[in-house]
Design an enzyme around this catalytic site. Structure first.
Site, PDB file in Angstrom:
ATOM      1  N   GLU A 119      14.940   3.172  -0.697  1.00  0.00           N
ATOM      2  CA  GLU A 119      13.964   2.955   0.373  1.00  0.00           C
ATOM      3  C   GLU A 119      13.494   4.268   0.995  1.00  0.00           C
ATOM      4  OE1 GLU A 119      15.445   0.629   3.682  1.00  0.00           O
ATOM      5  OE2 GLU A 119      13.644   0.995   4.875  1.00  0.00           O
ATOM      6  N   TYR A 144     -16.951   4.004   5.298  1.00  0.00           N
ATOM      7  CA  TYR A 144     -18.011   4.851   5.854  1.00  0.00           C
ATOM      8  C   TYR A 144     -19.248   4.866   4.959  1.00  0.00           C
ATOM      9  CZ  TYR A 144     -15.375   6.796   9.756  1.00  0.00           C
ATOM     10  OH  TYR A 144     -14.697   6.956  10.940  1.00  0.00           O
TER      11      TYR A 144
END
Lengths: 387, 387
Positions: B216, B110
């Site tokens: 995980e 941006y």
């Protein structure tokens, strides 16, 4: 809801809840047995959680569940499996509480899943079956899932600001220890809100903050944290990195109800962000029975809106054209009773008419500290919140 | 890579890096100017990051980038926009470092996005354009993105265990403060790994642990944390809740290289989980130039495998049939050079033949503490790891 300051030790707080859960489980099971002996019929009474038994309560501003109760019978082909699943989950919860273990919904699913001897039928085939049964047990027992020692996923929430907390963490071999959290002295990741944030596990000790600022996105929260917004404005900043988990909502709820802190929510200017606001505010339909512990109906919307685009003079490069899905979601929002306010419908109309959405990060198109130095202070000053 | 113990103050560490970045930026810009004056041609030299310039280095076990360099010219229609974007991002990074601000990739997008005056052309239209330019700048300047003050998202990692750390946090009005982290005294959410975990921001002070266990899934990590697995086995447990972010990989890498800790990884027994293992281990193709700071090629795979299903006698209800997508991903894994080991191919064959996958939570089908009390200790004892 309020933390009971008279309780002597932390061990006691958790123990009290655990014992109350075990008592409720026993009474629930005994009722099934008593009814069976009296009526020669094995059944349990389950509050109805479908939309027909849910309504939006204007006065309290939350989605509430009605009084309808259904009977789940053991000797009914349509009910037998769900009956069995409920009994299996209830037994699992008893084990969890007795062993002092907390675990995930997914674990509970695997725990109760087995093939019924002599058949090819499984007790459960998909996690959503055990999830639904846990929701049933929450309503039947009157305890939230977290008090039944079951959480959804790992914590997602991040928090910083003038607040002191204490986590009560059970030791694997009995007893508990406490972990002190100073919200003003956390690292850049903030305090990681644990998967279970009930009062018996997270004790709010002291709050100097004057309000709570909920920020939709974790990356934006990081900017507020790095700028020590919480220091300059004496507030607590919290994010769940998108769609909030229950623990984060619970902390927001507790800060509002136990410490009377106003709650302001910042999201992207799009239907998805605005929906996230409404999750903090009103709760969700399928968990309506939890509205009183998870929802914060007094929460106010700080921004972003399409009106802000004009008012703060954003460059047109920040506009993102609405997709068909955005328009569809916007239509959905219009239907929710808690978005029925004129002010919101003006925003819906404006978004539809101008055909764009906008993200919080659009602030950086001006300068990196635009949100923390200009936009948010201006909103707090003017109190220009949406209901 | 190693933390420099001779540096006097924390302020200095961060300042040194910042100054080195600013110096590199200046030299990079000056080179463009000098070349332009000498050759009457404005260009920058950008290392080539396509697959053709990337190879798997057997010896070091990481994906490495070759030496090829391309020239990006200002007066070339095909290069001009990218040239402009690179200059804009470089200027933005200079501002960030000088102002002591860190920010997200999205914010940078941006920040540099605007309409070029007198045209309808935007400097950037999509974030992936600015992301690619930042990757270019990483290779050109020789600093990782985090040292250029840019991160991806908020932190995702959670850590616990016998380790003491110190976060060096800049104050918004200059200077820094430090936040002490004791990995043995964190709440149930663990230490929230910050978005930037470079040595100048996260200082590892003391490590008692003997190895690192990477898990995980966050919910499974919570079980290990609640059971104080890190205490019983003297290790650090860490999760990134799925696909790891760079900061979490960085911490794992640093614990291995600076403290010589073996790294063991636990994932679901499916192509997705095994791929996550390889991300910790080898890095990813498009970030090959970062392998030396992010990858941990010596990491070993602890489990889960389909062999484990048989060896540990899981009930058949835990089997999940492979989808077409699972099979496709499995085919992809076979192609990666770092999965070329026979042991892995035996597992691929077995999964394909038996046509099922299995999750870590399947351990709960035995008992809730199966992973922490039986499975993981057995694997650590037998050292039956996959390469």
């Amino acid at each position: 809801m309020s933390d009971d300051k008279s309780v002597k030790t932390f061990d006691d707080i958790l123990k009290q809840t655990d014992e109350a859960v075990l008592r409720a489980l026993r009474e629930w099971a005994e009722k099934i047995v008593t009814n069976a002996q009296r009526e020669k019929r094995v059944y349990m009474e389950v509050p109805v959680r479908t939309l027909s038994n849910v309504h939006y309560d204007e006065e309290s501003g939350v989605i509430k569940m009605g009084d309808r109760v259904a009977q789940r019978e053991f000797l009914n082909v349509g009910h037998a499996k769900r009956f069995l699943q409920t009994a299996l989950v209830a037994a699992t919860i008893k084990d969890l509480v007795e062993e002092g273990i907390t675990t995930s919904l997914r674990d509970v699913y695997y725990r109760i899943k087995h093939t019924i001897p002599g058949t090819h039928e499984n007790t459960v085939d998909e996690q959503k079956e055990s999830d639904k049964v846990i929701e049933d047990l929450e309503t039947m027992l009157g305890f939230v899932r977290e008090q039944l020692h079951v959480f959804s996923k790992g914590g997602k929430g991040q928090l910083a600001g003038p607040i002191q907390l204490e986590e009560i963490v059970p030791n694997p071999d009995g007893g508990v220890r406490t972990v002190e959290i100073d919200g003003e002295n956390v690292g850049m990741g903030g305090w990681s809100v644990p998967p279970i944030a009930e009062p018996e596990r997270v004790r709010i000790k002291n709050v100097e903050a004057e309000f709570v600022l909920v920020i939709e996105k974790s990356a934006v929260w990081t900017r507020f944290h790095e700028d020590r917004f919480w220091d300059e404005h004496n507030c607590i900043i919290i994010t769940a990195g998108g769609q909030p988990d229950r623990a984060t909502r619970r902390i927001v709820h507790r800060l509002h109800y136990d410490y009377k802190l106003p709650v302001y929510v910042m999201t992207d200017a799009d239907a998805w962000g605005w929906y996230i606001y409404s999750v903090y505010k009103q709760g969700s339909i399928n968990l309506s029975y939890l509205s009183t512990t998870l929802a914060t109906p007094d929460a106010r919307f700080l921004g972003l809106t399409i009106s802000d685009y004009h008012e703060f003079g954003f460059p047109k490069t920040v506009k993102i054209k609405l997709t068909e899905q955005d328009k569809k979601r916007l239509k959905d929002l219009r239907k929710y009773p808690w978005f029925k306010h004129k002010a919101w419908h003006r925003e819906f109309d404006l978004m539809e008419k101008e055909n764009f959405k906008m993200e919080l990060e659009a602030g950086s198109s001006k300068y990196f500290r635009f949100l923390t130095k200009e936009y948010t202070p201006a909103k707090l000053e003017s109190k220009a919140f949406l209901p």
